[in-house]
Design a protein around this motif. Sequence first.
Motif, PDB file in Angstrom:
ATOM      1  N   TRP A  33     -10.079  27.176 -22.984  1.00 60.92           N
ATOM      2  CA  TRP A  33      -9.024  26.248 -23.376  1.00 60.92           C
ATOM      3  C   TRP A  33      -9.667  24.948 -23.811  1.00 60.92           C
ATOM      4  CZ3 TRP A  33      -8.276  21.351 -21.510  1.00 60.92           C
ATOM      5  CH2 TRP A  33      -7.114  20.686 -21.941  1.00 60.92           C
ATOM      6  N   PHE A  34      -9.135  24.352 -24.896  1.00 62.74           N
ATOM      7  CA  PHE A  34      -9.588  23.057 -25.370  1.00 62.74           C
ATOM      8  C   PHE A  34      -8.368  22.160 -25.578  1.00 62.74           C
ATOM      9  CE2 PHE A  34     -12.795  26.091 -26.717  1.00 62.74           C
ATOM     10  CZ  PHE A  34     -13.986  25.447 -26.385  1.00 62.74           C
ATOM     11  N   LEU A  35      -8.518  20.890 -25.272  1.00 62.60           N
ATOM     12  CA  LEU A  35      -7.448  19.931 -25.494  1.00 62.60           C
ATOM     13  C   LEU A  35      -7.014  19.987 -26.954  1.00 62.60           C
ATOM     14  CD1 LEU A  35      -5.803  17.578 -24.193  1.00 62.60           C
ATOM     15  CD2 LEU A  35      -7.590  16.039 -25.049  1.00 62.60           C
ATOM     16  N   ALA A  36      -5.727  20.243 -27.161  1.00 63.91           N
ATOM     17  CA  ALA A  36      -5.208  20.421 -28.513  1.00 63.91           C
ATOM     18  C   ALA A  36      -5.086  19.098 -29.248  1.00 63.91           C
ATOM     19  CB  ALA A  36      -3.851  21.120 -28.457  1.00 63.91           C
ATOM     20  N   ASP A  37      -5.105  19.181 -30.573  1.00 69.32           N
ATOM     21  CA  ASP A  37      -4.901  17.986 -31.380  1.00 69.32           C
ATOM     22  C   ASP A  37      -3.547  17.365 -31.068  1.00 69.32           C
ATOM     23  OD1 ASP A  37      -5.791  16.211 -33.591  1.00 69.32           O
ATOM     24  OD2 ASP A  37      -4.010  17.026 -34.575  1.00 69.32           O
ATOM     25  N   ASP A  38      -2.547  18.219 -30.868  1.00 71.63           N
ATOM     26  CA  ASP A  38      -1.237  17.754 -30.410  1.00 71.63           C
ATOM     27  C   ASP A  38      -1.069  18.200 -28.966  1.00 71.63           C
ATOM     28  OD1 ASP A  38       1.313  16.921 -29.981  1.00 71.63           O
ATOM     29  OD2 ASP A  38       2.260  18.224 -31.467  1.00 71.63           O
ATOM     30  N   ALA A  39      -1.676  17.451 -28.071  1.00 73.22           N
ATOM     31  CA  ALA A  39      -1.719  17.849 -26.665  1.00 73.22           C
ATOM     32  C   ALA A  39      -0.346  17.888 -26.021  1.00 73.22           C
ATOM     33  CB  ALA A  39      -2.626  16.905 -25.883  1.00 73.22           C
ATOM     34  N   THR A  40       0.616  17.172 -26.568  1.00 75.78           N
ATOM     35  CA  THR A  40       1.949  17.118 -25.963  1.00 75.78           C
ATOM     36  C   THR A  40       2.758  18.383 -26.213  1.00 75.78           C
ATOM     37  OG1 THR A  40       2.834  15.990 -27.912  1.00 75.78           O
ATOM     38  CG2 THR A  40       2.036  14.613 -26.102  1.00 75.78           C
ATOM     39  N   SER A  41       2.307  19.225 -27.116  1.00 76.78           N
ATOM     40  CA  SER A  41       3.041  20.465 -27.403  1.00 76.78           C
ATOM     41  C   SER A  41       2.296  21.710 -26.940  1.00 76.78           C
ATOM     42  CB  SER A  41       3.329  20.572 -28.908  1.00 76.78           C
ATOM     43  OG  SER A  41       2.123  20.675 -29.643  1.00 76.78           O
ATOM     44  N   ASP A  42       1.223  21.535 -26.200  1.00 75.92           N
ATOM     45  CA  ASP A  42       0.415  22.649 -25.705  1.00 75.92           C
ATOM     46  C   ASP A  42       1.048  23.210 -24.438  1.00 75.92           C
ATOM     47  OD1 ASP A  42      -1.498  24.418 -24.834  1.00 75.92           O
ATOM     48  OD2 ASP A  42      -3.150  22.976 -24.811  1.00 75.92           O
ATOM     49  N   LYS A  43       1.503  24.447 -24.494  1.00 73.02           N
ATOM     50  CA  LYS A  43       2.169  25.063 -23.339  1.00 73.02           C
ATOM     51  C   LYS A  43       1.195  25.400 -22.218  1.00 73.02           C
ATOM     52  CE  LYS A  43       5.939  27.055 -26.087  1.00 73.02           C
ATOM     53  NZ  LYS A  43       6.877  26.012 -25.639  1.00 73.02           N
ATOM     54  N   ARG A  44      -0.094  25.387 -22.504  1.00 78.34           N
ATOM     55  CA  ARG A  44      -1.090  25.669 -21.470  1.00 78.34           C
ATOM     56  C   ARG A  44      -1.599  24.396 -20.800  1.00 78.34           C
ATOM     57  NH1 ARG A  44      -5.688  29.494 -23.726  1.00 78.34           N
ATOM     58  NH2 ARG A  44      -6.370  29.143 -21.568  1.00 78.34           N
ATOM     59  N   PHE A  45      -1.060  23.262 -21.192  1.00 76.40           N
ATOM     60  CA  PHE A  45      -1.514  21.981 -20.670  1.00 76.40           C
ATOM     61  C   PHE A  45      -0.327  21.199 -20.148  1.00 76.40           C
ATOM     62  CE2 PHE A  45      -2.824  17.446 -21.729  1.00 76.40           C
ATOM     63  CZ  PHE A  45      -3.708  17.320 -20.667  1.00 76.40           C
ATOM     64  N   ASP A  46      -0.390  20.828 -18.867  1.00 73.21           N
ATOM     65  CA  ASP A  46       0.693  20.069 -18.249  1.00 73.21           C
ATOM     66  C   ASP A  46       0.129  18.790 -17.636  1.00 73.21           C
ATOM     67  OD1 ASP A  46       2.945  19.100 -17.045  1.00 73.21           O
ATOM     68  OD2 ASP A  46       3.076  20.665 -15.509  1.00 73.21           O
ATOM     69  N   PRO A  47       0.187  17.661 -18.368  1.00 68.27           N
ATOM     70  CA  PRO A  47      -0.347  16.412 -17.819  1.00 68.27           C
ATOM     71  C   PRO A  47       0.522  15.815 -16.726  1.00 68.27           C
ATOM     72  CG  PRO A  47       0.608  16.028 -19.971  1.00 68.27           C
ATOM     73  CD  PRO A  47       0.645  17.511 -19.754  1.00 68.27           C
ATOM     74  N   GLN A  48       1.765  16.254 -16.604  1.00 69.47           N
ATOM     75  CA  GLN A  48       2.703  15.837 -15.553  1.00 69.47           C
ATOM     76  C   GLN A  48       3.078  14.358 -15.627  1.00 69.47           C
ATOM     77  OE1 GLN A  48       2.085  17.680 -11.632  1.00 69.47           O
ATOM     78  NE2 GLN A  48       0.347  18.799 -12.496  1.00 69.47           N
ATOM     79  N   ASP A  49       2.571  13.636 -16.618  1.00 69.64           N
ATOM     80  CA  ASP A  49       2.923  12.247 -16.886  1.00 69.64           C
ATOM     81  C   ASP A  49       2.865  12.043 -18.402  1.00 69.64           C
ATOM     82  OD1 ASP A  49       3.483  10.382 -14.620  1.00 69.64           O
ATOM     83  OD2 ASP A  49       1.608  11.222 -13.841  1.00 69.64           O
ATOM     84  N   ASP A  50       3.433  10.962 -18.864  1.00 68.32           N
ATOM     85  CA  ASP A  50       3.391  10.658 -20.291  1.00 68.32           C
ATOM     86  C   ASP A  50       1.962  10.342 -20.722  1.00 68.32           C
ATOM     87  OD1 ASP A  50       6.125  10.972 -20.547  1.00 68.32           O
ATOM     88  OD2 ASP A  50       6.557   8.841 -20.204  1.00 68.32           O
TER      89      ASP A  50
END
Length: 367
Positions: free
Chosen positions: A128-145
């Motif tokens: 997994w790599f941090l996506a260019d649009d990280a806010t729409s990555d279903k495999r990534f949950d930052p749990q904060d803005d």
Amino acid sequence: MTRNRFLSSTCGALLALAAITGCGSNAGNEDSTAPGGTETPGQAPQTPAPSPSEQTPGDENTGTPAPGDSDSDTSPDDPVATTPPGGDEDTSTDTDEPSTEPEEPSQAGTDKFGVTMIHPTLAGGEQWFLADDATSDKRFDPQDDITRNSDGSWNIKSDKVRMSVFTSTGYKPDEIATYDREVLASRGYMQSPNDWKNIEMTGFMKLNSASDESDNFDLYARGGKHNDDHEGCEGSSYKGALHFDGRARYQKESWHVSYEQAPYKEVTEPLTGRWVGFKAVMRNTKANGKDAVHLELYLNENADKVSWEKIYDFVDAGDWGGDAEHCGAADGAMPITWGGPIATFRWDSTDDVDFKWLSVREIAPEQ
């Protein structure tokens, strides 16, 4: 005899004629790496002395867990010595001089961000790599803005950060059939066969502001959610910690919340106001014929993606603290040899942090 002397004389006379064959072996065409080959005098490989960047960091500080770490146990026990697999057993807690030198990290190539990998990605393995649009990555949950900076990095303003990364299977707690440690160790995973287990986690962070300089960045895996559900038994992990004041260490969380602390090492200057790269590596191995886990930490001091220095090398050989009996283990100190569905980038006591080039990659277990 006469015939042999004649052939010997003939071969000597024709030595300068390289095109003529039949006298002796294929002189000048030997492959020194082939079986039976020889090294050219003066060209035998030399074992270089470790460079200054490969030296073990300075004296460790075995103090209490950092304040502000709400998950930490406040009474650490002595850890197993940092004896890599196959090395001589050392029962001391002095980790200033590990028994093996750090490996060169440049052999594995680079990842999609151009970051040097310490260990290559396993063929067909999870990554997994941090996506260019990280806010729409279903495999990534930052749990904060999180917000995008003008240079392409990301920013998060929170005093309690838990950025979760899921495998391609996702997090499906209903598919976790048991938390019994003996069963998990036997089958090798908690939720799915492709759980994060043998992995190299990488993050680049810039600490802009913190309320507690003794707190730390954590990279951890080998479990799921860390809460009180299921008596905390989903919350197993190894946590690689880089403290804001320049210390580093590993922690073993047998369950949530039950910690064992490895000794601190002073590895760098305070982190505030500068980018650093940080890697945590965990992979299964054998120690004295038994299952064990090899744990490593690496630092990219100038965040150039390339100049990685090993700052911690530790083996959990099954004699490092723990009370895993709480979750069904026969031995409380059993190593966490199974994978888990969530890998996490974690920090506390912060007001403002930038981050970029995050990744989690599956690597091969140590042979």
